[in-house]
Design an enzyme around this catalytic site. Structure first.
Site, PDB file in Angstrom:
ATOM      1  N   ASP A   1      -0.703 -15.355  12.166  1.00  0.00           N
ATOM      2  CA  ASP A   1      -1.879 -15.887  11.483  1.00  0.00           C
ATOM      3  C   ASP A   1      -2.683 -14.725  10.905  1.00  0.00           C
ATOM      4  O   ASP A   1      -3.292 -13.950  11.637  1.00  0.00           O
ATOM      5  CB  ASP A   1      -2.718 -16.682  12.497  1.00  0.00           C
ATOM      6  CG  ASP A   1      -3.843 -17.459  11.821  1.00  0.00           C
ATOM      7  OD1 ASP A   1      -4.328 -17.024  10.754  1.00  0.00           O
ATOM      8  OD2 ASP A   1      -4.236 -18.501  12.367  1.00  0.00           O
TER       9      ASP A   1
ATOM     10  N   HIS B   1      -1.841  11.024  -0.629  1.00  0.00           N
ATOM     11  CA  HIS B   1      -2.240   9.885  -1.441  1.00  0.00           C
ATOM     12  C   HIS B   1      -2.130  10.178  -2.929  1.00  0.00           C
ATOM     13  O   HIS B   1      -1.842   9.291  -3.726  1.00  0.00           O
ATOM     14  CB  HIS B   1      -3.675   9.477  -1.103  1.00  0.00           C
ATOM     15  CG  HIS B   1      -3.742   8.683   0.150  1.00  0.00           C
ATOM     16  ND1 HIS B   1      -3.489   9.224   1.382  1.00  0.00           N
ATOM     17  CD2 HIS B   1      -3.982   7.358   0.356  1.00  0.00           C
ATOM     18  CE1 HIS B   1      -3.603   8.273   2.301  1.00  0.00           C
ATOM     19  NE2 HIS B   1      -3.900   7.151   1.709  1.00  0.00           N
TER      20      HIS B   1
ATOM     21  N   LYS C   1     -10.957 -15.593  15.505  1.00  0.00           N
ATOM     22  CA  LYS C   1     -10.935 -14.967  14.177  1.00  0.00           C
ATOM     23  C   LYS C   1     -12.219 -14.220  13.830  1.00  0.00           C
ATOM     24  O   LYS C   1     -12.425 -13.853  12.683  1.00  0.00           O
ATOM     25  CB  LYS C   1     -10.628 -16.012  13.090  1.00  0.00           C
ATOM     26  CG  LYS C   1      -9.323 -16.753  13.359  1.00  0.00           C
ATOM     27  CD  LYS C   1      -8.880 -17.554  12.166  1.00  0.00           C
ATOM     28  CE  LYS C   1      -7.642 -18.385  12.524  1.00  0.00           C
ATOM     29  NZ  LYS C   1      -7.212 -19.251  11.440  1.00  0.00           N
TER      30      LYS C   1
ATOM     31  N   GLU D   1       0.833  -1.206   0.000  1.00  0.00           N
ATOM     32  CA  GLU D   1       0.000   0.000   0.000  1.00  0.00           C
ATOM     33  C   GLU D   1       0.869   1.257   0.000  1.00  0.00           C
ATOM     34  O   GLU D   1       1.506   1.572   1.017  1.00  0.00           O
ATOM     35  CB  GLU D   1      -0.908  -0.015   1.235  1.00  0.00           C
ATOM     36  CG  GLU D   1      -1.829   1.202   1.286  1.00  0.00           C
ATOM     37  CD  GLU D   1      -2.772   1.174   2.485  1.00  0.00           C
ATOM     38  OE1 GLU D   1      -2.881   0.110   3.135  1.00  0.00           O
ATOM     39  OE2 GLU D   1      -3.364   2.221   2.788  1.00  0.00           O
TER      40      GLU D   1
END
Lengths: 404, 404, 404, 404
Positions: free
Chosen positions: B304, B397, B230, B93
């Site tokens: 994870d 950006h 999760k 990104e």
């Protein structure tokens, strides 16, 4: 290490990369992968991470073909087709690939997945702070009435910073005291689109709203947390953020018994208890482990891993039907791209190609495959839990083991 | 592709790996990385994914040193120390690394981060389905009274499937109709621990509860969605899942002006509007973009990635103080490991070493660094939003751009 | 008591009423109020409950005047006017009336309340269960395209069971697996309207959808919990249920000091801590005690007390402004009536008359008064909490005491 | 009306009452009820509200008998007994009484209700604002370690403002940045207890914490929105506020057919769709219309109507069992009293007596009856919805009609 934080080199020319590697004492594998293809991906590039990838499948699917109908931007189904897809999974969790594969088998033997794209929108939520509620309400009413004019105005701007791919569709306001949040809702083609819509929303805010509104806001904030960016929220659990996709399968009694090694009634009872468990623990989603599959596909295909949480918002349901169990998952906010960003990079591109999802016109296909893979894992993981005493789940984790 | 789903080879011996690669037509880069070190990480290994890694820093921190006090398992602070840490970020990104770096600089010039570990627990929530509410209530009362005995029983088992690292701490029940969910709460050392506690919970369920309870449940389900695995939930936003960590910094007026190019009052007003925006959109968290930083550190260090959403549950707060702004973030469920799983693999291990977080006794340090990095990005991203009209955010950006 | 449950008389003729009173041994006060005016209000009428009513005020308000614009049903402001209103409060909580009065005084001395109606909708959410997601999606698409035709069809029906006051405005669908919830959104004039819209939704479901849709649903459920009836939900916290009203006031430094006996900064700090407390405890609302004022006005004026929870959904905000504190509350779902139901009964009617809110064309006025009264109590109760150590709050409850 | 807001008389002597009535032009019925018994219930008493009361029943119940075990304050069951209870319902909603009666009949013919009290706690959540997270954490640790000493200290205080009925049980802290919320958890006997615990928490805050803690908080706030007072929240949906009660019944096929005029499978399918509808609309509760029954019982019996929303938090579940449907509702926060407050007033007292719930030692009985009445209405209202096309529900509202 006592390097001055202001002097840390930021560029990605070979000398800067090397300077960072040396300053940190990095060598060997982490610096051994050719970094050149990645130099435009981020600042201060220094090395690489490698995640092993399994390939699982095939998923047997009936997918929809979709186009965005103009001018409204509704997702319209133009056809349906069957396909068999192998899915790359980047992760290090022992058992995951085997489990997803098992779910895919059970569905394949039950007639395959059916997937549907319901909607396609992404939102940038600006906030205008006014001097009073009265002004915030007046501004909100005005903005709501200007949408067509704004759309035309955006189209005729010659500003190279604007994205022509991000198209304004609807606008929603939500006044709270003197705050006037404005939810700009866009479609962004085959990209996820946060930066596109950021640029366009900024131009709208500064060039249109702040210039033309009779009410002059005291302050314009480009995003004030109603936009749903990387943060799960009810707003987008409900209305969608990215692609809203539904995947369904009807598990046959035979496949449940032979492949999943459980029973229809056991699965149905687990679905009942799991739904109530989700409610009791204040989950917004109802699902078993959607983030597991989504993270694995995202990591393989160059998606934004910060979007794993939002893309995993899920509403699963199961129902006994004659000789089977109808299972489905609604994923309201799958944020995937087949162009731009990480998808253009070497490894990611190749895994997208394997899926038949690289490049233009592939994003709805990709979102549907993600949904089907997610449902495959939901089914298999649930089946493990549903067996009497969950003995099999225990064995699966215990004997197979993996790295944990 | 029409390969039979049942015949897809599952093993990771060189021939099976090669068979899959050939069947899929894969060659070149994705199969070019040496896979041997990854063969135990997952089934059906076929290739690799590569994510570029930047290194950003240093973060100037004051960290706590902690130990788990026995027998209760409370996290006790034994000391505090200052450190400078460079943080690896795996992502694609544009702008992220530069922004996190800017936040770190602003904090460094304001006196540094202060981080604290508040708690350490992870939960496996089994569910026993009884024939009636009366039986579910009786079972719940009995289970609550057996905790000490269960702990002793676990300690004396000679079952190799049991983990000695996962220690049972508390048990909570929550009866709904005939369902008796039992939340087994564990500490798991320097591992995240889902598999450890799964094995132990299974043995408890089958070897203790189902054997000894006077009420015989109709069904035992190892996990029925109250465990927080999760999936973000209020239960664990509140009580914690993994490490509950707090990071704080007091931004000086000077650093805000020079480094963040905004003003204290602008930041305070953004915090106000952003908090109300979070509420208005039904976010459970109050934060700007915690998942971005967390995903990037997780991807570099072998964590994870399915836990990005839960680990990003966050409660940020900001307050004007004399000559500054006190900012903090509470991350109730950072699920990180410094041993086991993906952390043992080549690239991940090296990035953990860079952080001084590889191996035993490092998990509280690592969780605190994750929290500080998250706060660094929160600060910088908020600053971009807080400027009048958010012009700077737009430029950041727009001009930098990256791959998007 | 061993009366057979099937034989309990249900009618409200004098003999049946008396039979019930005698069977239960009731006499004296509870049966001493003339019941005849109440015989059509409910089945099995047996006696009366009496709640004491205080009258507090005046509230100094600037209210909007509104009309529903046809055909879209938007709430349009046609004027604004100032008024002074005395508010009846039916309750038994010592301190409540005095506190609300104090808040009203502080606002009166600060320039009065300003109130606004933002929207007016109420929803009945039917659910059609189909044989598959494909059919549910097809049905949803069809329903969405039929709204104009449905509106016309409803208008031309000669069915006396239909309400002409309940007008269909929009329809929203939300497919989850094979379920196709259809949110029928109505305006219902000066009534709350649940029964009106129930009747109309039923006729739409059975006479239009089940008759004309090409997809034949397996089952039509008139309401399946998405309608927001008497149950708080994010759906309606956000989009509104009943009247969405905003009340605002700007407290002057002087009024805060003299009337509320606290300081602007103390109030601002309390607002900050209270907002974060709401988030930390998983409240959907951000407010201090809106249900207290709303229940008291509802009980006096014959509103549906089962709607206290939903009508109390609230989003309050406070901001320091020059020489004052701007406070506001957004009440998205005020469910009030000035005609029909309990409002037609003797006592309730009189209290509505006192408010100038009895009968046709008064519902927007009434909703705004409810919002202002709610904000009055929020201010005073917050002030009590905001004083250093909350000493004053303590005294208020301790010394005044009342019945507790 | 232009009376000066500061001059509105506040006392309840006959002259002041009359002065208010005359100033407002009130006469006739609203001033015709003898107000003397109500003069201590609230300030500025001016008149009365009357709500008609039906009596419905009998409910056939098997209730638990409970005592609070000292010193821990656990709710312990000491016996179970059957009873038949007639329930007073104060409301004006046509159909409600008949529907609740129908549900009670169906359950009576199926073997009756079974009810259980699971827990009894009520919370006042103070907040101490410190100068930093470090101090907030230190304070939290200290407070947690002082609970036994605090309990002893409270017991030995000779302060008449303290309530001996409110007993401190546990303390929970939840640090967010520099804020240290402290959740003081109490039992309050047969009263609901907000004022009792407010007084005791105040004395604890000011006399113990602010005096003895080594960390001196900058500010002590008596309640900062984590206490769950009259505002639904996940915190208390989960852990309980007031009495946590479970009611259950097993509907027989015969009773469902004859009394409810529907089928077991129809009810089960409705439960499934309604549960998913609740999730889809962001309800925290899963239930059909609990607030309806609870408001009606509360209004008849002098309970705090501002607590209707919190007391209606509910988690219902249904499951097909052999020849029946097992239905249950968990009401985690029933806030009821049988002594003090509105329960001491004329009409309310009498209705409590009818229930056998007036005075000391009756609160657990009362809470269970409320739960059973709530479940009775849930069953009947669900049955109306569950019939094919919900035709019967339509008829019930259409033909019976009532006032709407």
């Amino acid at each position: 290490m006592t390097m001055d934080v202001r002097k840390w080199p930021r560029k990605n020319d070979p000398d800067s990369v090397r300077a960072r590697q040396e300053a940190l004492g990095l060598d060997g594998e982490v610096t051994g992968i050719e970094l050149e293809p990645f130099t435009r991906a981020q600042e201060m590039l220094t090395g690489a991470a490698v995640i092993p990838v399994s390939v699982v499948g095939p998923l047997e699917l009936e997918l929809g073909e979709y186009e965005l109908r103009e001018p409204g931007g509704e997702v319209a189904e133009t056809g349906r087709a069957r396909d068999s897809v192998f899915v790359p999974l980047a992760h290090t969790e022992g058992g995951l690939s085997a489990s997803l594969h098992r779910g895919a088998r059970a569905v394949a033997e039950s007639g395959g997945f059916r997937t549907y794209v319901l909607a396609d929108r992404i939102t940038r939520a600006s906030c205008f702070i006014c001097s009073s509620a009265a002004e915030a309400i007046e501004l909100a009413r005005w903005v709501e009435g200007e949408v067509d004019a704004m759309r035309a105005w955006l189209a005729e701007q010659d500003d190279p910073s604007l994205s022509k791919h991000a198209r304004l569709r609807e606008v929603k306001t939500h006044v709270v005291g003197p705050m006037c949040p404005v939810l700009w809702q866009w479609t962004t083609g085959d990209a996820v689109g946060p930066n596109m819509m950021t640029r366009n929303a900024y131009v709208l805010n500064m060039g249109y709203v702040m210039e033309r509104a009779q009410v002059k806001p005291q302050r314009s904030i480009l995003e004030a947390n109603m936009g749903g960016d990387k943060k799960p929220s009810f707003e987008y659990f409900q209305s969608g953020h990215g692609k809203t996709v539904l995947a369904e399968a009807t598990l046959s009694e035979d496949a449940v018994r032979r492949v999943l090694r459980t029973k229809l009634d056991d699965l149905a009872e687990l679905a009942w208890a799991g739904t109530h468990g989700a409610i009791a623990s204040g989950m917004q989603s109802v699902a078993f482990t959607p983030a597991t599959a989504i993270a694995a596909v995202f990591a393989a295909t160059g998606q934004d891993l910060g979007m794993v949480g939002t893309s995993s918002m899920a509403h699963g349901a199961a129902r006994r039907v004659e000789n089977g169990l109808q299972v489905s998952i609604r994923l309201p906010g799958i944020e995937v791209a087949t162009i731009g960003g990480g998808t253009t990079l070497p490894f990611a591109r190749r895994w997208l190609e394997l899926l038949g999802c690289a490049g233009d016109g592939k994003v709805y296909r990709f979102a549907q495959i993600v949904a089907a893979a997610t449902l495959a894992l939901e089914i298999s993981a649930s089946a493990a839990m549903a067996t009497a005493g969950s003995a099999e789940f225990f064995r699966a984790h215990h004997e197979r083991g993996g790295l944990r």
